[in-house]
Design a protein around this motif. Structure first.
Motif, short mmCIF file in Angstrom:
data_model
loop_
_atom_site.label_atom_id
_atom_site.label_comp_id
_atom_site.label_asym_id
_atom_site.label_seq_id
_atom_site.Cartn_x
_atom_site.Cartn_y
_atom_site.Cartn_z
N HIS A 185 8.74 -5.92 -4.19
CA HIS A 185 9.44 -6.13 -5.46
C HIS A 185 9.48 -4.85 -6.29
CE1 HIS A 185 8.70 -10.50 -4.61
NE2 HIS A 185 9.96 -10.51 -4.99
N LEU A 186 8.41 -4.07 -6.21
CA LEU A 186 8.38 -2.81 -6.97
C LEU A 186 9.49 -1.87 -6.46
CD1 LEU A 186 7.31 -0.63 -8.86
CD2 LEU A 186 5.46 -0.18 -7.25
N VAL A 187 9.63 -1.79 -5.14
CA VAL A 187 10.66 -0.91 -4.57
C VAL A 187 12.05 -1.40 -5.00
CG1 VAL A 187 11.69 -0.11 -2.40
CG2 VAL A 187 9.19 -0.13 -2.66
N ILE A 208 0.87 -0.04 -4.21
CA ILE A 208 1.47 0.09 -5.54
C ILE A 208 1.22 1.51 -6.07
CG2 ILE A 208 1.36 -0.73 -7.96
CD1 ILE A 208 2.64 -2.77 -6.01
N LEU A 209 -0.03 1.96 -5.92
CA LEU A 209 -0.39 3.26 -6.50
C LEU A 209 0.43 4.39 -5.90
CD1 LEU A 209 -4.29 3.01 -6.95
CD2 LEU A 209 -2.47 2.44 -8.56
N ARG A 210 0.85 4.25 -4.62
CA ARG A 210 1.60 5.37 -4.03
C ARG A 210 2.97 5.58 -4.69
NH1 ARG A 210 1.03 3.42 1.34
NH2 ARG A 210 1.97 1.36 1.47
N HIS A 211 3.46 4.56 -5.41
CA HIS A 211 4.75 4.70 -6.10
C HIS A 211 4.58 5.11 -7.57
CE1 HIS A 211 6.87 2.80 -2.77
NE2 HIS A 211 5.90 1.91 -2.74
N THR A 259 4.54 -10.19 -8.89
CA THR A 259 3.49 -10.43 -7.89
C THR A 259 4.14 -10.76 -6.55
OG1 THR A 259 3.49 -12.75 -8.47
CG2 THR A 259 1.92 -11.35 -9.63
N THR A 260 3.31 -10.97 -5.53
CA THR A 260 3.85 -11.25 -4.19
C THR A 260 4.67 -12.56 -4.17
OG1 THR A 260 1.63 -12.07 -3.77
CG2 THR A 260 2.19 -9.98 -2.77
N ASP A 261 4.41 -13.49 -5.11
CA ASP A 261 5.25 -14.70 -5.12
C ASP A 261 6.45 -14.54 -6.06
OD1 ASP A 261 4.14 -15.03 -7.59
OD2 ASP A 261 2.95 -16.81 -7.10
#
Ligand code: 13P
Ligand code: SF4
Length: 318
Positions: A185-187, A208-211, A259-261
């Motif tokens: 979802h972040l991407v 998450i932190l890598r983005h 979140t993942t959901d």
């Protein structure tokens, strides 16, 4: 609740706060109404400082139990109350003291650095505590020839190992809120809002932190966003933090990472237990009170003192 009822409650809280000579401290993850009535809103480090330095008789700690316990460790002559006694933390739950003690015995020569998001018992077994604001500074103050255990958050530990280049032995605990942000979802959000910066708490997972354009504590995220000349941010920390950000930067846009959901409502179930009614009740009845046995308090205070020695801003009475 109607606006009239909230107003009545707030008036009652004002009256009780005066009567009890109390200060109300609130973490950024508290519901908006609690943040708005607090005397001080901050991250866990700033709240510890406020608790240590207050002259008030009563500290109403609107946060979770480990935060109220830290206030009691630092200022034992005050009455410390937590609006809901069961407001805990998954990091505390994932590091039972007896298990930790047995595990720690495998590394007798290691220095133990413990995140303040931990039980008093874990702190008492540690050499230093740290918060997400000063964790890098604490690790860097430990001589390079010393090996280090970091507990209880493995994600923060992994981030610290990367930042400091130290090889940390990690206890496998995690935050139930920060570990469920969705990279997918972040991407998608990054594609939708290419101008947005990603700000994340170091308790988030590596995916998450890598983005992230910035990784830091709650106050770090808030300061970064308010000082940045950018206007749109994707936020990887507890959703109610956005209230404080929006208040300080009303013209900027803060978008919670889902979140993942797929829910953009990642709230800490422990922090959520506190309500305005419970703030009123605990001010009125001075219960649930947080207490720590003196022997345990002395042992848990030692690593907290060590932390403040490293950060160079000792607290009154420490
Ligand atoms: P901060 O120390 O950054 O305020 O974080 C507290 C917390 O509970 C994070 O989950
Ligand atoms: Fe604990 Fe995570 Fe809640 Fe913070 S957000 S209090 S670390 S469960």
């Amino acid at each position: 609740m109607s606006v009239e009822l909230i107003d009545d409650l707030e008036l009652e809280i004002q009256r009780l706060r005066k009567e009890q000579n109390a200060v109300i401290l609130a973490h950024y993850y508290q519901q908006a109404e609690i943040q708005d009535l607090a005397d001080f809103v901050g991250d866990s480090l700033a709240l510890s400082r406020q608790a240590a330095e207050t002259d008030k008789d009563v500290i109403v700690f609107c946060g979770v139990k480990f935060m109220a316990e830290t206030a009691k460790l630092l200022n034992p002559s005050r009455t410390v109350v937590l609006p809901d006694r069961s407001a805990g933390c998954s990091l505390v739950d994932s590091s039972p003291p007896a298990k930790f003690k047995a595990w720690r015995e495998q590394y007798p020569d290691h220095v133990v650095v413990t995140y303040v998001n931990s039980s008093v018992e874990l702190k008492a077994m540690s050499d230093y505590t740290c918060t997400s604001t000063n964790a890098v500074q604490v690790i860097e103050a430990i001589p390079k020839d010393k090996q280090i255990i970091f507990a209880p958050d493995k994600n923060l530990g992994r981030f610290l190992a990367k930042q400091t280049g130290r090889d940390l032995v990690l206890w496998p605990g995690s935050c139930m809120v920060h570990e469920i942000f969705s990279e997918k979802h972040l991407v998608q959000l990054k594609v939708e809002y290419p101008d947005a910066l990603v700000l994340a708490h170091p308790e988030c997972e590596e995916g998450i932190l890598r983005h992230a354009d910035y990784v830091g504590s709650t106050s770090g995220i808030l300061n970064y966003a308010t000082q940045s000349d950018r206007t749109r941010f994707l936020i990887g920390t507890e959703a109610r933090m956005i209230h404080a950000m929006q208040k300080q930067a009303p013209d900027k846009e803060f978008i919670p990472i889902p979140t993942t959901d797929g829910c953009a409502c990642n709230e800490c179930p422990h922090m959520m237990k506190n309500t305005v009614e419970k703030v009123r009740d605990c001010l009125r009845d001075l219960t649930p009170e947080i207490t720590v046995p003196e022997e345990l308090r002395e042992a848990a205070l030692r690593p907290i003192r060590a932390m403040f020695e490293v950060t160079g801003k000792p607290l009154r009475g420490l």
